[in-house]
Design a protein around this motif. Sequence first.
Motif, short mmCIF file in Angstrom:
data_model
loop_
_atom_site.label_atom_id
_atom_site.label_comp_id
_atom_site.label_asym_id
_atom_site.label_seq_id
_atom_site.Cartn_x
_atom_site.Cartn_y
_atom_site.Cartn_z
N ILE A 61 0.87 -1.17 0.00
CA ILE A 61 0.00 0.00 0.00
C ILE A 61 0.91 1.22 0.00
O ILE A 61 1.93 1.23 0.70
N GLN A 62 0.57 2.19 -0.81
CA GLN A 62 1.37 3.41 -0.90
C GLN A 62 0.48 4.61 -0.66
O GLN A 62 -0.56 4.77 -1.30
N PHE A 63 0.88 5.45 0.31
CA PHE A 63 0.18 6.69 0.61
C PHE A 63 1.01 7.84 0.05
O PHE A 63 2.22 7.92 0.30
N ASN A 64 0.37 8.73 -0.69
CA ASN A 64 1.05 9.85 -1.34
C ASN A 64 0.72 11.17 -0.64
O ASN A 64 -0.31 11.28 0.03
N THR A 65 1.57 12.15 -0.83
CA THR A 65 1.39 13.45 -0.17
C THR A 65 0.14 14.17 -0.63
O THR A 65 -0.39 15.01 0.09
N ASN A 66 -0.36 13.86 -1.82
CA ASN A 66 -1.55 14.55 -2.34
C ASN A 66 -2.86 13.91 -1.89
O ASN A 66 -3.92 14.25 -2.41
N GLY A 67 -2.80 12.97 -0.92
CA GLY A 67 -4.02 12.36 -0.40
C GLY A 67 -4.53 11.19 -1.21
O GLY A 67 -5.66 10.74 -1.01
N THR A 68 -3.72 10.67 -2.13
CA THR A 68 -4.12 9.49 -2.89
C THR A 68 -3.36 8.27 -2.38
O THR A 68 -2.34 8.40 -1.69
N PHE A 69 -3.89 7.09 -2.71
CA PHE A 69 -3.22 5.86 -2.34
C PHE A 69 -3.31 4.86 -3.49
O PHE A 69 -4.15 4.99 -4.38
N GLU A 70 -2.43 3.87 -3.43
CA GLU A 70 -2.46 2.74 -4.36
C GLU A 70 -2.21 1.49 -3.52
O GLU A 70 -1.32 1.48 -2.67
N ARG A 71 -2.99 0.44 -3.78
CA ARG A 71 -2.82 -0.82 -3.06
C ARG A 71 -2.88 -1.97 -4.06
O ARG A 71 -3.76 -2.00 -4.91
N LYS A 72 -1.93 -2.90 -3.93
CA LYS A 72 -1.91 -4.07 -4.80
C LYS A 72 -1.72 -5.32 -3.96
O LYS A 72 -0.92 -5.33 -3.02
N GLY A 85 -5.60 -8.09 -6.75
CA GLY A 85 -6.45 -6.93 -6.53
C GLY A 85 -5.66 -5.65 -6.58
O GLY A 85 -4.49 -5.61 -6.21
N GLU A 86 -6.31 -4.60 -7.08
CA GLU A 86 -5.66 -3.30 -7.18
C GLU A 86 -6.69 -2.22 -6.88
O GLU A 86 -7.76 -2.20 -7.49
N ASP A 87 -6.37 -1.37 -5.91
CA ASP A 87 -7.25 -0.26 -5.55
C ASP A 87 -6.46 1.03 -5.64
O ASP A 87 -5.31 1.11 -5.21
N ASN A 88 -7.10 2.06 -6.19
CA ASN A 88 -6.54 3.41 -6.26
C ASN A 88 -7.63 4.38 -5.86
O ASN A 88 -8.78 4.21 -6.28
N GLY A 89 -7.28 5.35 -5.06
CA GLY A 89 -8.28 6.34 -4.68
C GLY A 89 -7.70 7.38 -3.76
O GLY A 89 -6.51 7.69 -3.80
N LYS A 90 -8.56 7.89 -2.89
CA LYS A 90 -8.17 8.93 -1.94
C LYS A 90 -8.22 8.37 -0.53
O LYS A 90 -8.99 7.47 -0.24
N TYR A 91 -7.40 8.96 0.34
CA TYR A 91 -7.41 8.54 1.74
C TYR A 91 -7.34 9.76 2.65
O TYR A 91 -6.89 10.84 2.25
N THR A 92 -7.82 9.57 3.87
CA THR A 92 -7.63 10.55 4.93
C THR A 92 -7.16 9.80 6.17
O THR A 92 -7.55 8.64 6.39
N TYR A 93 -6.33 10.44 6.95
CA TYR A 93 -5.87 9.87 8.22
C TYR A 93 -6.40 10.74 9.35
O TYR A 93 -6.24 11.95 9.34
N ASN A 94 -7.05 10.11 10.31
CA ASN A 94 -7.56 10.82 11.47
C ASN A 94 -6.70 10.43 12.66
O ASN A 94 -6.79 9.30 13.16
N SER A 95 -5.86 11.35 13.11
CA SER A 95 -4.92 11.05 14.19
C SER A 95 -5.61 10.94 15.55
O SER A 95 -5.08 10.30 16.45
N ASN A 103 -11.18 5.69 0.09
CA ASN A 103 -12.30 5.82 -0.85
C ASN A 103 -11.79 5.48 -2.24
O ASN A 103 -10.83 6.09 -2.72
N PHE A 104 -12.45 4.51 -2.88
CA PHE A 104 -12.02 4.05 -4.20
C PHE A 104 -13.20 3.42 -4.92
O PHE A 104 -14.26 3.19 -4.33
N VAL A 105 -13.02 3.13 -6.19
CA VAL A 105 -14.06 2.48 -6.98
C VAL A 105 -13.59 1.07 -7.32
O VAL A 105 -12.53 0.89 -7.93
#
Length: 147
Positions: A61-72, A85-95, A103-105
């Motif tokens: 799983i990769q989290f990017n500085t622009n709030g997107t992620f990729e998971r394979k 499986g492959e997911d791409n979308g947006k993420y938020t972290y709640n500390s 969030n992905f399709v």
Amino acid sequence: MKTKKSIITLSFLIIISCSSSNDDETTTETKPNLVNKWSLTVWKLNNVNQTLTSCDKQGYIQFNTNGTFERKDYNFSNGNCILEGEDNGKYTYNSSNHKITLNFVDNTDGPQTEILNNVEFTTSKLNYSWDEDGNGTDEHYLEYTKN
């Protein structure tokens, strides 16, 4: 003169960074260690360690500085390591509640929201739990190391 200017610049940066830090915000900016590519190293299902093959360990799983992620995710099929499986979308972290919302399709199921619970990370390790079936109990525990 350069030293004085450097001290003033450094003092300004410290003041700005201290005043803009807020651990209760939902953001990736307050936790920069999360922004990385993380490789799967441990998977527990219902508290039972699952044996990970070299193919499974290609998952990440990769989290990017622009709030997107990729998971394979990868799995053996007919003796070959294939992308499962492959997911791409947006993420938020709640500390404040230690959760990541993905969030992905999904190609089959459409728009998805996935909550990663009990998120903990350091500069080299990320782990979280996940309730796949929505029954209120986290069946999965995943641990990753930084690439």
